[in-house]
Design a protein around this motif. Structure first.
Motif, short mmCIF file in Angstrom:
data_model
loop_
_atom_site.label_atom_id
_atom_site.label_comp_id
_atom_site.label_asym_id
_atom_site.label_seq_id
_atom_site.Cartn_x
_atom_site.Cartn_y
_atom_site.Cartn_z
N ASP A 67 0.83 -1.21 0.00
CA ASP A 67 0.00 0.00 0.00
C ASP A 67 0.86 1.26 0.00
OD1 ASP A 67 0.55 -1.01 2.71
OD2 ASP A 67 -0.49 0.79 3.39
N ASN A 68 2.08 1.17 0.52
CA ASN A 68 2.99 2.31 0.52
C ASN A 68 3.97 2.30 -0.65
OD1 ASN A 68 2.76 2.10 3.98
ND2 ASN A 68 2.29 4.00 2.92
N PHE A 69 3.76 1.43 -1.63
CA PHE A 69 4.58 1.45 -2.84
C PHE A 69 4.16 2.65 -3.69
CE2 PHE A 69 6.12 -3.19 -3.52
CZ PHE A 69 6.82 -3.11 -2.32
N ALA A 70 5.14 3.34 -4.22
CA ALA A 70 4.87 4.53 -5.02
C ALA A 70 4.13 4.18 -6.31
CB ALA A 70 6.17 5.26 -5.34
N HIS A 71 3.22 5.05 -6.69
CA HIS A 71 2.47 4.94 -7.94
C HIS A 71 2.82 6.13 -8.83
CE1 HIS A 71 0.27 2.00 -5.67
NE2 HIS A 71 -0.76 1.93 -6.51
N ASP A 72 2.57 5.97 -10.10
CA ASP A 72 2.66 7.08 -11.03
C ASP A 72 1.26 7.59 -11.34
OD1 ASP A 72 5.38 7.88 -12.12
OD2 ASP A 72 5.54 5.70 -12.15
N VAL A 73 1.19 8.82 -11.83
CA VAL A 73 -0.08 9.44 -12.20
C VAL A 73 -0.13 9.55 -13.73
CG1 VAL A 73 -1.59 11.44 -11.94
CG2 VAL A 73 -0.07 10.77 -10.07
N VAL A 74 -1.24 9.08 -14.30
CA VAL A 74 -1.42 9.11 -15.75
C VAL A 74 -2.79 9.72 -16.05
CG1 VAL A 74 -1.70 7.70 -17.83
CG2 VAL A 74 0.08 7.12 -16.18
N ARG A 75 -2.84 10.56 -17.07
CA ARG A 75 -4.11 11.07 -17.61
C ARG A 75 -4.10 10.86 -19.12
NH1 ARG A 75 -5.32 16.94 -15.06
NH2 ARG A 75 -7.40 16.49 -15.91
N TYR A 76 -5.28 10.80 -19.71
CA TYR A 76 -5.41 10.45 -21.12
C TYR A 76 -6.02 11.61 -21.90
CZ TYR A 76 -4.51 5.80 -19.34
OH TYR A 76 -3.93 4.72 -18.70
N ASP A 77 -5.42 11.87 -23.06
CA ASP A 77 -5.95 12.87 -23.97
C ASP A 77 -7.32 12.40 -24.45
OD1 ASP A 77 -6.57 14.20 -26.51
OD2 ASP A 77 -4.56 15.06 -26.34
N LEU A 78 -8.36 13.20 -24.23
CA LEU A 78 -9.71 12.78 -24.56
C LEU A 78 -10.00 12.86 -26.06
CD1 LEU A 78 -11.75 14.23 -21.57
CD2 LEU A 78 -10.95 11.89 -21.96
N ASP A 79 -9.08 13.41 -26.84
CA ASP A 79 -9.23 13.37 -28.30
C ASP A 79 -8.62 12.09 -28.88
OD1 ASP A 79 -10.57 15.82 -28.62
OD2 ASP A 79 -8.68 16.91 -28.44
N THR A 80 -7.39 11.77 -28.43
CA THR A 80 -6.64 10.67 -29.04
C THR A 80 -6.50 9.46 -28.12
OG1 THR A 80 -4.53 11.52 -28.20
CG2 THR A 80 -5.31 12.38 -30.32
N LEU A 81 -6.84 9.58 -26.83
CA LEU A 81 -6.64 8.54 -25.81
C LEU A 81 -5.17 8.26 -25.54
CD1 LEU A 81 -9.46 5.96 -26.64
CD2 LEU A 81 -9.54 7.96 -25.13
N GLU A 82 -4.30 9.17 -25.96
CA GLU A 82 -2.87 9.01 -25.68
C GLU A 82 -2.60 9.29 -24.20
OE1 GLU A 82 1.48 10.83 -27.09
OE2 GLU A 82 -0.39 11.77 -27.73
N PRO A 83 -1.79 8.45 -23.53
CA PRO A 83 -1.50 8.68 -22.10
C PRO A 83 -0.45 9.76 -21.91
CG PRO A 83 -0.37 6.70 -22.86
CD PRO A 83 -1.20 7.18 -24.02
N PHE A 84 -0.59 10.49 -20.81
CA PHE A 84 0.38 11.50 -20.40
C PHE A 84 0.79 11.22 -18.96
CE2 PHE A 84 -1.32 13.39 -24.12
CZ PHE A 84 -0.42 14.35 -24.57
N GLN A 85 2.09 11.35 -18.67
CA GLN A 85 2.61 11.07 -17.33
C GLN A 85 2.66 12.34 -16.49
OE1 GLN A 85 6.42 9.47 -18.44
NE2 GLN A 85 7.42 11.48 -18.55
N GLY A 86 2.41 12.20 -15.18
CA GLY A 86 2.40 13.33 -14.28
C GLY A 86 3.77 13.63 -13.71
N LEU A 87 4.14 14.90 -13.72
CA LEU A 87 5.39 15.38 -13.14
C LEU A 87 5.07 16.42 -12.07
CD1 LEU A 87 7.46 15.97 -16.40
CD2 LEU A 87 7.69 14.05 -14.84
N VAL A 88 5.68 16.28 -10.90
CA VAL A 88 5.50 17.25 -9.83
C VAL A 88 6.52 18.37 -10.01
CG1 VAL A 88 5.54 17.63 -7.33
CG2 VAL A 88 4.64 15.47 -8.27
#
Length: 447
Positions: free
Chosen positions: A179-200
């Motif tokens: 449960d404390n393992f780090a995750h990445d954040v991803v969001r998807y372009d709603l036009d192309t469904l291409e994934p984008f990675q989250g950067l802090v």
């Protein structure tokens, strides 16, 4: 930095990380609780709250079933492991156990105490190794365990930096860890469904923000490809995925977002599965953790971000909090985890062959191998494509305890696992309730 790097820095930085400096694991006294003297679950809650109050205010404190129900919870784990060992390996192999994130060392102590008392012939052949990322906890584990079990080895290292191959059959414990393992954040372009990675990002005032770029991180790319191979669904409505016209219609609406809502993907969990495949080729995994959580921040598979103030737990609504002052923990989809686990183990190791490889082992030996025939066949032992292999028979159990021809691992609820292996009379209250079964209903096991 990537979201997972930010989370790992917040939780595990040796100078200011949450687990390095702030966190304290709730610990009973050395004497186990006499559950038969407690009236019901309500009174049990009061007993736990009173013990909590004994700790200093504002201490970052949390509890685990290992601590609340010791030694009976640890003995249930021990019964599970020793049953498998006696069935498959004794007396030809040593009893080899690895545990990651061992906390106060309570589970290891309970397991080894049980073996010493109930199975001395197994205890004499037991090798127990703890892999612990926290220097403070590693020190505490050594002090606690080496008094009564001097053969225990505590390695102060992240499991993701593990580089030693264990060629022997072994059991790998991950209890309340992932449960404390780090995750990445991803969001998807709603036009192309291409994934984008989250950067802090951080500005000159020290304020955090999240920006999104095209995916170029190899681990994120690997996870997304694995999900595609397993046909796990994207966190986007099926109509949106199937019909570009609907996406276009939505995008033309006023103030419509151009990206989907945040999805938190378990990239570090994938790293663990690869470590098991590459360095523990004959392991059997026993894993337990949260399958669902309340008070999560917004998003798909989102974590709980919380801290304690004056002995009160305070949840937050964002991941972007001061590093080291907040716990960040995630739920796990156990059906997806099982798919990821078995698929990853079926792939060839991603490391080069080295001089310390055991040539007698096949490159992809199964974690459930139990005799020389299965080892000689390697991963094909479980394949129905082998000419002349008998068909699975209904009701016939394999050496793992699973029906022949079915999956090599199973998912259990917390209660199902403890009803199988726990001594439930030891934790039954006066009115017949059993908090070891009734609590932690949002926890599951993979075995």
């Amino acid at each position: 930095m990537l979201a997972r790097d930010f989370i790992e820095d917040s939780l595990y930085n040796p100078n200011y990380g949450y687990f390095s400096k702030s966190a304290t694991i709730f610990d009973w006294s050395e004497e186990p609780l006499d559950f038969s003297k407690i009236r019901n679950n309500v009174e049990f809650d009061v007993v736990v709250a009173d013990r909590y109050a004994a700790y200093e205010a504002d201490k970052q404190l949390w509890h685990t079933p290992t601590e609340l129900f010791k030694p009976w919870y640890g003995q249930a784990i021990a019964r599970c492991l020793v049953a498998e060992y006696l069935l498959k390996y004794f007396p030809y192999e040593d009893f080899v156990i690895y545990e990651i994130g061992a906390g106060n060392g309570t589970l290891a102590a309970n397991i080894l105490d049980y073996l010493q008392e109930e199975h001395p012939e197994v205890y004499d052949r037991t090798r127990y190794t703890i892999i612990e990322i926290s220097g403070n906890l590693a020190k505490k584990q050594k002090q606690r365990l080496r008094r009564s079990h001097p053969s225990v080895q505590v390695v102060h290292k992240s499991v993701f930096h593990w580089d030693t191959r264990e060629p022997a059959p072994c059991f790998f414990l991950a209890m309340e860890v992932i449960d404390n393992f780090a995750h990445d954040v991803v969001r998807y372009d709603l036009d192309t469904l291409e994934p984008f990675q989250g950067l802090v990002t951080v500005d000159k005032k020290g304020d955090f923000d999240m920006i999104y770029t095209k995916v170029d991180d190899p681990l994120i790319s690997s996870f997304l490809e694995l999900r595609r191979q397993l046909s796990h669904p994207l966190p986007i409505g099926s109509l949106f995925q199937r019909f570009p016209s609907i996406r276009k219609l939505y995008r033309n609406m006023p103030f419509a977002a151009n990206l989907s809502k945040e999805e938190y993907i378990p990239t570090r969990l994938l790293s663990l599965l690869r470590t098991l495949r590459n360095h523990f080729p004959r392991h059997r995994l026993l894993l337990s953790d949260f399958s669902s959580l309340t008070d999560t921040i917004p998003g798909v598979n989102a974590p709980v971000v919380q801290t304690r103030v004056q002995n009160t737990t305070v949840p937050c609504e964002t991941l972007l909090v001061h590093q080291g002052a907040f716990d960040i923990f995630f739920p796990t989809d156990f059906q997806h985890l099982r798919d990821m686990y078995e698929y990853t183990l079926s792939r060839p190791p991603t490391r080069p062959q080295t001089s310390w490889d055991d040539p007698s082992l096949p490159e992809r030996s199964t974690p459930l191998s139990f005799n020389s025939l299965s080892l000689s066949l390697g991963s094909d032992f479980f394949s129905s494509r082998i000419p002349g292999r008998r068909s699975p028979l209904d009701g016939v159990a394999s050496a793992s305890g699973l029906p022949v021809g079915e999956r090599k691992s199973s998912v259990f609820t917390h209660a199902e696992f403890l009803e199988t292996y726990g001594d439930l009379d030891r934790t039954r209250l006066r009115n017949g309730e059993n908090p070891m079964l009734d609590f932690y209903k949002n926890v599951k096991f993979l075995f």
